[in-house]
Design an enzyme around this catalytic site. Sequence first.
Site, PDB file in Angstrom:
ATOM      1  N   GLY A 148       0.826  -1.198   0.000  1.00  0.00           N
ATOM      2  CA  GLY A 148       0.000   0.000   0.000  1.00  0.00           C
ATOM      3  C   GLY A 148       0.860   1.248   0.000  1.00  0.00           C
TER       4      GLY A 148
ATOM      5  N   CYS B 210       5.617   0.171   7.161  1.00  0.00           N
ATOM      6  CA  CYS B 210       5.266   1.328   6.332  1.00  0.00           C
ATOM      7  C   CYS B 210       6.492   1.702   5.515  1.00  0.00           C
ATOM      8  CB  CYS B 210       4.857   2.500   7.226  1.00  0.00           C
ATOM      9  SG  CYS B 210       4.405   3.986   6.319  1.00  0.00           S
ATOM     10  N   LEU B 211       6.286   1.994   4.235  1.00  0.00           N
ATOM     11  CA  LEU B 211       7.419   2.389   3.391  1.00  0.00           C
ATOM     12  C   LEU B 211       8.048   3.691   3.879  1.00  0.00           C
ATOM     13  CD1 LEU B 211       5.988   1.392  -0.093  1.00  0.00           C
ATOM     14  CD2 LEU B 211       7.919   0.354   1.114  1.00  0.00           C
TER      15      LEU B 211
ATOM     16  N   GLU C 161      -3.605   3.259   5.141  1.00  0.00           N
ATOM     17  CA  GLU C 161      -3.353   4.221   4.049  1.00  0.00           C
ATOM     18  C   GLU C 161      -4.192   5.485   4.212  1.00  0.00           C
ATOM     19  OE1 GLU C 161      -0.809   3.779   2.409  1.00  0.00           O
ATOM     20  OE2 GLU C 161      -0.546   1.665   2.925  1.00  0.00           O
TER      21      GLU C 161
END
Length: 185
Positions: A46, A92-93, A135
């Site tokens: 995501g 989380c990126l 997100e």
Amino acid sequence: MALLPILEFPDPRLRKVAVNVGQITDDTRQLAKDMLETMYNAPGIGLAASQVNVHQRLVVIDVSDDGDDPRVLINPTWEPSTEEIQSYQEGCLSVPEFYDDVARYSKIQLSALDENGEIIFEQAEGLFAVCIQHELDHLNGKLFVDYLSRLKRERIRKKLEKKHRDDEKDALYEAKAKAQAATQA
Ligand code: QAP
Ligand code: CO
């Protein structure tokens, strides 16, 4: 197609509240494509536009096993369909290399538009439901580390700040080495 740079915690730009997408245009679809490419490349499941410094309400998600079910959600909203809570170990990126449990609703009702302006109205559960909630938090300037204790969050912040300083030093060193090689050529 393009890979987009991803903002990392504690970058203050991750705290901006995104605005609704007005007209869905070719630019919107191009952004969604670039975000999907960036997400698959990571790899991730995501990515919110806020994470690539575009403060519009658009997210991309693919929670399929084979990475062949790209979903584009524009102006998405959700509400819980149950009081049941599930905990999931999230990452989380924008918080690379850190993972921790977050409690969220196990079933939600999603409303959104897709990249063609078609209305999406569906029940989500499992990983898809977790990912939507994660997100959509980004669009409101919220990160999964905000659900952790202050101690854990500060520890993550310090480690990432150190990584960013080290990355900066490496980049500077490389630039100098390159400049020197050029004068000797
Ligand atoms: C959000 O996160 C999510 O630390 C999407 O080094 C995560 O795609 C929702 C990633 C878990 C629900 C459950 C993280 C990649 C990807 C990293 C991601 C990393 C490389 C995170
Ligand atoms: Co995230």
